[in-house]
Motif scaffolding. Structure first.
Motif, PDB file in Angstrom:
ATOM      1  N   ASP A  20      26.178 -15.967 -13.945  1.00 34.02           N
ATOM      2  CA  ASP A  20      25.459 -14.712 -13.524  1.00 34.02           C
ATOM      3  C   ASP A  20      23.506 -15.498 -13.399  1.00 34.02           C
ATOM      4  N   GLY A  21      23.014 -15.422 -12.002  1.00 32.37           N
ATOM      5  CA  GLY A  21      22.095 -15.487 -12.215  1.00 32.37           C
ATOM      6  C   GLY A  21      21.516 -15.345 -10.132  1.00 32.37           C
ATOM      7  N   SER A  22      20.764 -15.275  -9.169  1.00 30.44           N
ATOM      8  CA  SER A  22      20.622 -15.705  -8.258  1.00 30.44           C
ATOM      9  C   SER A  22      20.976 -16.994  -7.130  1.00 30.44           C
ATOM     10  N   TYR A  23      22.089 -16.514  -6.226  1.00 31.94           N
ATOM     11  CA  TYR A  23      22.336 -17.493  -5.227  1.00 31.94           C
ATOM     12  C   TYR A  23      21.761 -17.191  -3.393  1.00 31.94           C
ATOM     13  N   ASP A  24      21.702 -17.975  -3.393  1.00 29.72           N
ATOM     14  CA  ASP A  24      22.199 -18.226  -1.794  1.00 29.72           C
ATOM     15  C   ASP A  24      22.800 -19.109  -0.487  1.00 29.72           C
ATOM     16  N   THR A  25      23.158 -17.843   0.096  1.00 30.33           N
ATOM     17  CA  THR A  25      24.232 -18.019   1.282  1.00 30.33           C
ATOM     18  C   THR A  25      24.120 -18.052   2.702  1.00 30.33           C
ATOM     19  N   THR A  26      24.159 -19.532   3.260  1.00 29.26           N
ATOM     20  CA  THR A  26      23.719 -19.637   4.962  1.00 29.26           C
ATOM     21  C   THR A  26      25.076 -19.141   5.358  1.00 29.26           C
ATOM     22  N   PHE A  27      25.429 -18.804   6.545  1.00 31.62           N
ATOM     23  CA  PHE A  27      26.382 -18.290   7.455  1.00 31.62           C
ATOM     24  C   PHE A  27      25.693 -18.809   8.713  1.00 31.62           C
ATOM     25  N   TRP A  28      27.060 -19.965   9.093  1.00 35.14           N
ATOM     26  CA  TRP A  28      26.873 -21.085   9.877  1.00 35.14           C
ATOM     27  C   TRP A  28      28.108 -20.051  11.731  1.00 35.14           C
ATOM     28  N   ALA A  29      27.176 -20.026  12.632  1.00 45.47           N
ATOM     29  CA  ALA A  29      27.892 -20.210  14.279  1.00 45.47           C
ATOM     30  C   ALA A  29      27.009 -20.832  15.348  1.00 45.47           C
ATOM     31  N   ASN A  30      29.156 -21.103  15.894  1.00 45.71           N
ATOM     32  CA  ASN A  30      28.170 -21.630  16.988  1.00 45.71           C
ATOM     33  C   ASN A  30      28.678 -20.971  18.457  1.00 45.71           C
ATOM     34  N   ASN A  31      28.299 -21.899  19.637  1.00 49.47           N
ATOM     35  CA  ASN A  31      29.057 -20.958  20.635  1.00 49.47           C
ATOM     36  C   ASN A  31      30.400 -21.780  21.607  1.00 49.47           C
ATOM     37  N   THR A  32      30.015 -22.141  22.488  1.00 47.20           N
ATOM     38  CA  THR A  32      31.419 -22.939  23.661  1.00 47.20           C
ATOM     39  C   THR A  32      30.617 -23.852  24.270  1.00 47.20           C
ATOM     40  N   PHE A  33      28.963 -23.919  23.734  1.00 46.08           N
ATOM     41  CA  PHE A  33      28.078 -24.871  24.687  1.00 46.08           C
ATOM     42  C   PHE A  33      27.871 -26.000  23.445  1.00 46.08           C
ATOM     43  N   SER A  34      28.333 -25.507  22.843  1.00 47.85           N
ATOM     44  CA  SER A  34      27.658 -26.340  21.438  1.00 47.85           C
ATOM     45  C   SER A  34      26.485 -25.580  20.611  1.00 47.85           C
ATOM     46  N   SER A  35      25.492 -24.220  21.112  1.00 47.23           N
ATOM     47  CA  SER A  35      24.701 -23.862  19.907  1.00 47.23           C
ATOM     48  C   SER A  35      25.122 -23.268  19.021  1.00 47.23           C
ATOM     49  N   TRP A  36      24.257 -23.445  17.756  1.00 49.01           N
ATOM     50  CA  TRP A  36      24.139 -23.293  16.600  1.00 49.01           C
ATOM     51  C   TRP A  36      23.524 -21.970  16.216  1.00 49.01           C
ATOM     52  N   ALA A  37      23.466 -21.262  15.104  1.00 47.57           N
ATOM     53  CA  ALA A  37      22.496 -20.010  14.608  1.00 47.57           C
ATOM     54  C   ALA A  37      22.801 -20.300  13.591  1.00 47.57           C
ATOM     55  N   SER A  38      21.937 -19.704  12.545  1.00 49.69           N
ATOM     56  CA  SER A  38      22.355 -19.416  11.109  1.00 49.69           C
ATOM     57  C   SER A  38      21.996 -18.620  10.341  1.00 49.69           C
ATOM     58  N   LYS A  39      21.798 -17.877   9.022  1.00 48.91           N
ATOM     59  CA  LYS A  39      21.052 -16.630   8.411  1.00 48.91           C
ATOM     60  C   LYS A  39      22.020 -16.952   6.872  1.00 48.91           C
ATOM     61  N   GLN A  40      20.498 -17.267   6.269  1.00 50.28           N
ATOM     62  CA  GLN A  40      20.961 -16.587   5.168  1.00 50.28           C
ATOM     63  C   GLN A  40      20.226 -15.625   4.564  1.00 50.28           C
ATOM     64  N   VAL A  41      21.507 -15.137   3.210  1.00 51.16           N
ATOM     65  CA  VAL A  41      21.000 -14.357   2.616  1.00 51.16           C
ATOM     66  C   VAL A  41      21.014 -14.793   1.015  1.00 51.16           C
ATOM     67  N   SER A  42      20.372 -13.630   0.422  1.00 54.69           N
ATOM     68  CA  SER A  42      20.236 -13.928  -1.297  1.00 54.69           C
ATOM     69  C   SER A  42      21.543 -12.475  -1.929  1.00 54.69           C
ATOM     70  N   PHE A  43      21.657 -13.177  -3.077  1.00 61.24           N
ATOM     71  CA  PHE A  43      22.243 -11.920  -4.055  1.00 61.24           C
ATOM     72  C   PHE A  43      22.162 -12.185  -4.895  1.00 61.24           C
ATOM     73  N   THR A  44      22.560 -11.219  -6.153  1.00 55.78           N
ATOM     74  CA  THR A  44      22.642 -11.818  -7.437  1.00 55.78           C
ATOM     75  C   THR A  44      23.705 -11.619  -7.861  1.00 55.78           C
ATOM     76  N   LYS A  45      24.555 -11.891  -8.858  1.00 61.54           N
ATOM     77  CA  LYS A  45      25.651 -12.165  -9.594  1.00 61.54           C
ATOM     78  C   LYS A  45      25.009 -11.298 -11.297  1.00 61.54           C
ATOM     79  N   ASP A  46      26.032 -10.381 -11.686  1.00 57.89           N
ATOM     80  CA  ASP A  46      25.297  -9.936 -12.290  1.00 57.89           C
ATOM     81  C   ASP A  46      26.834  -9.256 -13.441  1.00 57.89           C
ATOM     82  N   SER A  47      27.366  -9.771 -13.997  1.00 56.03           N
ATOM     83  CA  SER A  47      28.749  -9.237 -14.891  1.00 56.03           C
ATOM     84  C   SER A  47      27.952  -8.621 -15.942  1.00 56.03           C
ATOM     85  N   LYS A  48      27.400  -8.755 -16.823  1.00 57.42           N
ATOM     86  CA  LYS A  48      26.995  -8.666 -18.060  1.00 57.42           C
ATOM     87  C   LYS A  48      25.846  -6.724 -18.073  1.00 57.42           C
TER      88      LYS A  48
END
Length: 297
Positions: free
Chosen positions: A1-29
């Protein structure tokens, strides 16, 4: 359990890249929960607090509430609040404490309590109001309480200068009590703290009534009619009975003082007249005179 950051990456046919980071917390207790008040099997009267402590290691506790219920009724509210138990019918209830954190984990705990807002019933008692006593007496009572039961049963005897107390269904020793009026209270308390208190007035009177014979005079001679007169009084409880008895070895007549005796039914001869007065506490006083009846037929 705890806080996490996740980064999502994507590119197009011109090899341009974009990213987005999201944060979430896992709590199972589940959150922790500690009930502070009331306690299991507690008997409750009037207002009471529903208190608890809770915590969550990872996220926050979002909801915290209680549910009071039995077979026919249910009520919900927020924890750490005050509830008036008199709004409920007397009887046994379950109370469930609920906490839920922001991740949807929950914890609950249930206790049983009894609501009792009815005073015990004093079914019978002795002494009763205006009873009088000349010696030690018993203070007896019967009682009932259908919900939580009677926890204590006691009496309190008092006047302006003295107060004594003890358990019901016991004796009061009057040897150290001054003469006069007292208030006697019967006190019952049930396990929920409801109190029944009933007070009666009694009188302690250990003094005999005063008595002075007037007629006939001692060693006098009487004829057909004899007037039996006396003066008497009692300063605490009053005189209950004032009687005479005229008798010898073979004959006897009785009646009330300050009356005239028709002696035609008695033989001539010597007689004793006994004057007796009794007060309402049972104290008695008596006096005798001797007379001789002549020409009683």
């Amino acid at each position: 359990d705890g806080s996490y950051d996740t980064t999502f990456w994507a590119n197009n046919t011109f090899s341009s890249w974009a990213s987005k980071q999201v944060s979430f917390t896992k709590d199972s207790k589940s959150p922790s929960l500690q009930i502070d008040n009331p306690v299991e099997r507690e008997n409750i009267s009037g207002d009471f607090s529903l208190n608890a402590a809770w915590s969550d290691e990872t996220t926050e506790v979002e909801t915290y509430n209680y549910t009071i219920y039995n077979e026919t009724y249910s009520e919900t509210g927020g924890l750490n609040d005050t509830v008036d138990s008199s709004r409920f019918e007397d009887g046994e209830y379950s109370t469930r404490f609920n906490v839920t954190d922001s991740a949807g984990n929950f914890n609950n705990s249930t206790i049983s309590t009894t609501f009792d807002n009815t005073r015990p019933v004093l079914d019978s008692h002795t002494p009763e109001n205006n009873d009088n006593f000349s010696s030690s007496f018993d203070v007896n009572a019967t009682w009932s309480d259908t919900t939580s039961g009677v926890k204590s049963s006691s009496y309190e005897l008092r006047n302006s200068s003295l107060q004594v107390s003890g358990d019901l269904n016991s004796s009061i020793d009057t040897s150290n009590l001054a003469y006069g009026d007292y208030n006697l209270s019967y006190i019952l308390e049930d396990y929920a703290g409801n109190v029944r208190n009933k007070t009666v007035q009694i009188t302690v009177d250990k003094e005999i009534p005063s008595l002075k014979t007037v007629l006939p005079e001692n060693n006098s001679i009487a004829g057909t009619y004899v007037t039996v007169n006396a003066t008497y009084s009692d300063r605490y409880t009053g005189v209950k009975k004032a009687n005479y008895e005229i008798s010898n070895d073979s004959q006897q007549l009785q009646g009330q003082l300050n009356d005239t005796i028709d002696t035609t039914q008695l033989s001539e001869g010597d007689y004793n007249i006994t004057y007796t007065v009794e007060d309402y506490a049972g104290n008695t006083n008596s006096s005798k005179v001797n007379i001789t009846l002549e020409d009683s037929k």
